[in-house]
Design an enzyme around this catalytic site. Sequence first.
Site, PDB file in Angstrom:
ATOM      1  N   TYR A  32       1.005  10.435 -11.249  1.00 35.97           N
ATOM      2  CA  TYR A  32       0.656   9.390 -10.283  1.00 35.97           C
ATOM      3  C   TYR A  32       0.098   8.161 -11.016  1.00 35.97           C
ATOM      4  CZ  TYR A  32      -2.488   7.044  -6.939  1.00 35.97           C
ATOM      5  OH  TYR A  32      -3.162   6.114  -6.195  1.00 35.97           O
TER       6      TYR A  32
ATOM      7  N   GLY B  61       3.439   4.357  -0.684  1.00 32.28           N
ATOM      8  CA  GLY B  61       3.800   5.195  -1.825  1.00 32.28           C
ATOM      9  C   GLY B  61       2.998   6.477  -1.852  1.00 32.28           C
TER      10      GLY B  61
ATOM     11  N   HIS C 194      -6.591   5.530 -11.568  1.00 34.81           N
ATOM     12  CA  HIS C 194      -5.955   6.611 -12.332  1.00 34.81           C
ATOM     13  C   HIS C 194      -5.002   6.095 -13.411  1.00 34.81           C
ATOM     14  CE1 HIS C 194      -8.167   9.474 -10.100  1.00 34.81           C
ATOM     15  NE2 HIS C 194      -7.827   8.839  -8.980  1.00 34.81           N
TER      16      HIS C 194
ATOM     17  N   LEU D  69       0.824  -1.214   0.000  1.00 36.01           N
ATOM     18  CA  LEU D  69       0.000   0.000   0.000  1.00 36.01           C
ATOM     19  C   LEU D  69       0.859   1.265   0.000  1.00 36.01           C
ATOM     20  CD1 LEU D  69      -2.519  -1.048   2.840  1.00 36.01           C
ATOM     21  CD2 LEU D  69      -2.880  -1.223   0.368  1.00 36.01           C
TER      22      LEU D  69
ATOM     23  N   CYS E 283     -11.415   3.807  -2.002  1.00 38.69           N
ATOM     24  CA  CYS E 283     -11.631   2.974  -0.819  1.00 38.69           C
ATOM     25  C   CYS E 283     -11.603   3.838   0.433  1.00 38.69           C
ATOM     26  CB  CYS E 283     -10.577   1.867  -0.758  1.00 38.69           C
ATOM     27  SG  CYS E 283     -10.956   0.597   0.467  1.00 38.69           S
TER      28      CYS E 283
ATOM     29  N   SER F  76       0.132   8.680  -3.013  1.00 34.93           N
ATOM     30  CA  SER F  76      -1.203   8.183  -3.362  1.00 34.93           C
ATOM     31  C   SER F  76      -2.075   9.205  -4.089  1.00 34.93           C
ATOM     32  CB  SER F  76      -1.925   7.724  -2.088  1.00 34.93           C
ATOM     33  OG  SER F  76      -2.138   8.821  -1.240  1.00 34.93           O
TER      34      SER F  76
HETATM   35  P1  NAI Z   1      -2.079   7.118   1.962  1.00 39.91           P
HETATM   36  O1  NAI Z   1      -1.393   8.268   1.302  1.00 39.91           O
HETATM   37  O2  NAI Z   1      -2.966   7.427   3.116  1.00 39.91           O
HETATM   38  O3  NAI Z   1      -0.993   6.042   2.444  1.00 39.91           O
HETATM   39  C1  NAI Z   1       0.201   5.817   1.736  1.00 39.91           C
HETATM   40  C2  NAI Z   1       1.305   5.609   2.749  1.00 39.91           C
HETATM   41  O4  NAI Z   1       2.540   5.414   2.046  1.00 39.91           O
HETATM   42  C3  NAI Z   1       1.504   6.828   3.677  1.00 39.91           C
HETATM   43  O5  NAI Z   1       1.375   6.453   5.037  1.00 39.91           O
HETATM   44  C4  NAI Z   1       2.908   7.313   3.359  1.00 39.91           C
HETATM   45  O6  NAI Z   1       3.635   7.784   4.491  1.00 39.91           O
HETATM   46  C5  NAI Z   1       3.562   6.063   2.773  1.00 39.91           C
HETATM   47  N1  NAI Z   1       4.667   6.411   1.908  1.00 39.91           N
HETATM   48  C6  NAI Z   1       4.739   7.431   1.002  1.00 39.91           C
HETATM   49  N2  NAI Z   1       5.961   7.500   0.468  1.00 39.91           N
HETATM   50  C7  NAI Z   1       6.687   6.514   1.051  1.00 39.91           C
HETATM   51  C8  NAI Z   1       8.045   6.085   0.910  1.00 39.91           C
HETATM   52  N3  NAI Z   1       8.910   6.704   0.093  1.00 39.91           N
HETATM   53  N4  NAI Z   1       8.457   5.043   1.657  1.00 39.91           N
HETATM   54  C9  NAI Z   1       7.604   4.413   2.526  1.00 39.91           C
HETATM   55  N5  NAI Z   1       6.317   4.773   2.695  1.00 39.91           N
HETATM   56  C10 NAI Z   1       5.867   5.814   1.952  1.00 39.91           C
HETATM   57  O7  NAI Z   1      -2.875   6.334   0.828  1.00 39.91           O
HETATM   58  P2  NAI Z   1      -4.062   5.288   0.998  1.00 39.91           P
HETATM   59  O8  NAI Z   1      -5.339   5.949   0.661  1.00 39.91           O
HETATM   60  O9  NAI Z   1      -3.923   4.551   2.266  1.00 39.91           O
HETATM   61  O10 NAI Z   1      -3.735   4.309  -0.229  1.00 39.91           O
HETATM   62  C11 NAI Z   1      -2.909   3.165  -0.064  1.00 39.91           C
HETATM   63  C12 NAI Z   1      -2.459   2.702  -1.453  1.00 39.91           C
HETATM   64  O11 NAI Z   1      -3.599   2.428  -2.236  1.00 39.91           O
HETATM   65  C13 NAI Z   1      -1.634   3.734  -2.216  1.00 39.91           C
HETATM   66  O12 NAI Z   1      -0.611   3.067  -2.929  1.00 39.91           O
HETATM   67  C14 NAI Z   1      -2.631   4.349  -3.173  1.00 39.91           C
HETATM   68  O13 NAI Z   1      -1.991   4.802  -4.364  1.00 39.91           O
HETATM   69  C15 NAI Z   1      -3.548   3.176  -3.443  1.00 39.91           C
HETATM   70  N6  NAI Z   1      -4.903   3.610  -3.792  1.00 39.91           N
HETATM   71  C16 NAI Z   1      -5.743   4.078  -2.817  1.00 39.91           C
HETATM   72  C17 NAI Z   1      -7.030   4.468  -3.135  1.00 39.91           C
HETATM   73  C18 NAI Z   1      -8.016   4.898  -2.096  1.00 39.91           C
HETATM   74  O14 NAI Z   1      -9.169   5.156  -2.451  1.00 39.91           O
HETATM   75  N7  NAI Z   1      -7.647   4.991  -0.820  1.00 39.91           N
HETATM   76  C19 NAI Z   1      -7.494   4.442  -4.542  1.00 39.91           C
HETATM   77  C20 NAI Z   1      -6.518   3.942  -5.470  1.00 39.91           C
HETATM   78  C21 NAI Z   1      -5.279   3.534  -5.100  1.00 39.91           C
HETATM   79  C1  15L Z   2      -6.618   7.241  -5.777  1.00 38.99           C
HETATM   80  O1  15L Z   2      -5.805   6.627  -6.478  1.00 38.99           O
HETATM   81  C2  15L Z   2      -6.201   7.949  -4.549  1.00 38.99           C
HETATM   82  O2  15L Z   2      -5.134   7.272  -3.885  1.00 38.99           O
HETATM   83  C3  15L Z   2      -7.333   8.169  -3.579  1.00 38.99           C
HETATM   84  O3  15L Z   2      -6.920   9.129  -2.620  1.00 38.99           O
HETATM   85  C4  15L Z   2      -8.624   8.634  -4.269  1.00 38.99           C
HETATM   86  O4  15L Z   2      -8.458   9.905  -4.736  1.00 38.99           O
HETATM   87  C5  15L Z   2      -8.976   7.653  -5.388  1.00 38.99           C
HETATM   88  O5  15L Z   2      -7.890   7.378  -6.242  1.00 38.99           O
HETATM   89  C6  15L Z   2     -10.147   8.139  -6.261  1.00 38.99           C
HETATM   90  O6  15L Z   2     -10.002   8.187  -7.459  1.00 38.99           O
HETATM   91  O7  15L Z   2     -11.211   8.422  -5.700  1.00 38.99           O
END
Ligand code: NAI
Ligand code: 15L
Length: 265
Positions: A134, A71, A111, A69, A164, A73
């Site tokens: 991204y 990276g 995306h 997860l 999510c 986001s």
């Molecule tokens: P988030 O931004 O809350 O969590 C991502 C975590 O990755 C953060 O805690 C951050 O500190 C960590 N991170 C960032 N750069 C880092 C690095 N260089 N080394 C280690 N850790 C690092 O994002 P969220 O919402 O929890 O999403 C989790 C994953 O799911 C992400 O990869 C995001 O792209 C993907 N995603 C999430 C969606 C959503 O609706 N929440 C939708 C589509 C994809």
């Molecule tokens: C993503 O990829 C993002 O990580 C999340 O924060 C939302 O913006 C989601 O897509 C979205 O498209 O709703």
Amino acid sequence: MKRLLITGAAGGLGHAMRSRLGGLAERLRLSDIADLGAAEANEELMPCDLGDAASVMRLVEGCDGILHLGGVSVEDRFSKILNANIAGVYNLYEAARAHGRPRILFASSNHTIGYYRQDQYLTTTDPMRPDGLYGVSKCFGEALATMYFEKFGQETALVRIGSCFEKPRNHRMLATWMSYGDFQSLIERVFTAPRLGCPIIWGSSNNDRSWWDNSAAAYLGWRPKDNAEDYRAELDAAMPTPPADDAASLYQGGHFVREPIHQES
Ligand code: NAI
Ligand code: 15L
């Protein structure tokens, strides 16, 4: 599993999944660059920057599953995306290759295909149409994982998550929303299925409105249960429906298609 690694464990999804996945492995190894809080009895904490290859090599050692997860986001500066989402994913796959190829769930994103219109219905073989840097980084992650599957047999679920969150936050999410419960059941399926391969899976709930065909991943037996439609009245009361010519009404990626390229300074 003996040990499941969760990267990005301090983030929104990491926080939500951490408490739900204890039954999947004897120990959870939690990692992030942000503060992870205190470890529960079945947890171990290993802070790590995904861009640091040597640290990622140590992080993956001893794990038999990886929920990736971590990276950047959202849309951001290229240097940040390059470190976390490009170098970071390469570092993770090299570490997995060195440590027995633990199964990986890669958190990809809608995306990767954000420029498709909302009146288009997509399969997993439709060409990528990323809506920003991204999205391009998630396309890279999917391509890298696919290559490691073809070359080395590394199994990965490429989950193109829609949105999510605890509940849908806007009208676009009536189609893109995936509940925490449905994400949990998908993770459980991915790590317990006898054969995974390297499928693309659309990460959305059983929503009445849908832009994505998940039939190619039917062999996994994942049946999402929740429906964003249950929140429509609440959304309607909270905010107006966006105008028909707004990016949020036109494109699957919503407002991400209008994001500028973020500059370094
Ligand atoms: P988030 O931004 O809350 O969590 C991502 C975590 O990755 C953060 O805690 C951050 O500190 C960590 N991170 C960032 N750069 C880092 C690095 N260089 N080394 C280690 N850790 C690092 O994002 P969220 O919402 O929890 O999403 C989790 C994953 O799911 C992400 O990869 C995001 O792209 C993907 N995603 C999430 C969606 C959503 O609706 N929440 C939708 C589509 C994809
Ligand atoms: C993503 O990829 C993002 O990580 C999340 O924060 C939302 O913006 C989601 O897509 C979205 O498209 O709703």
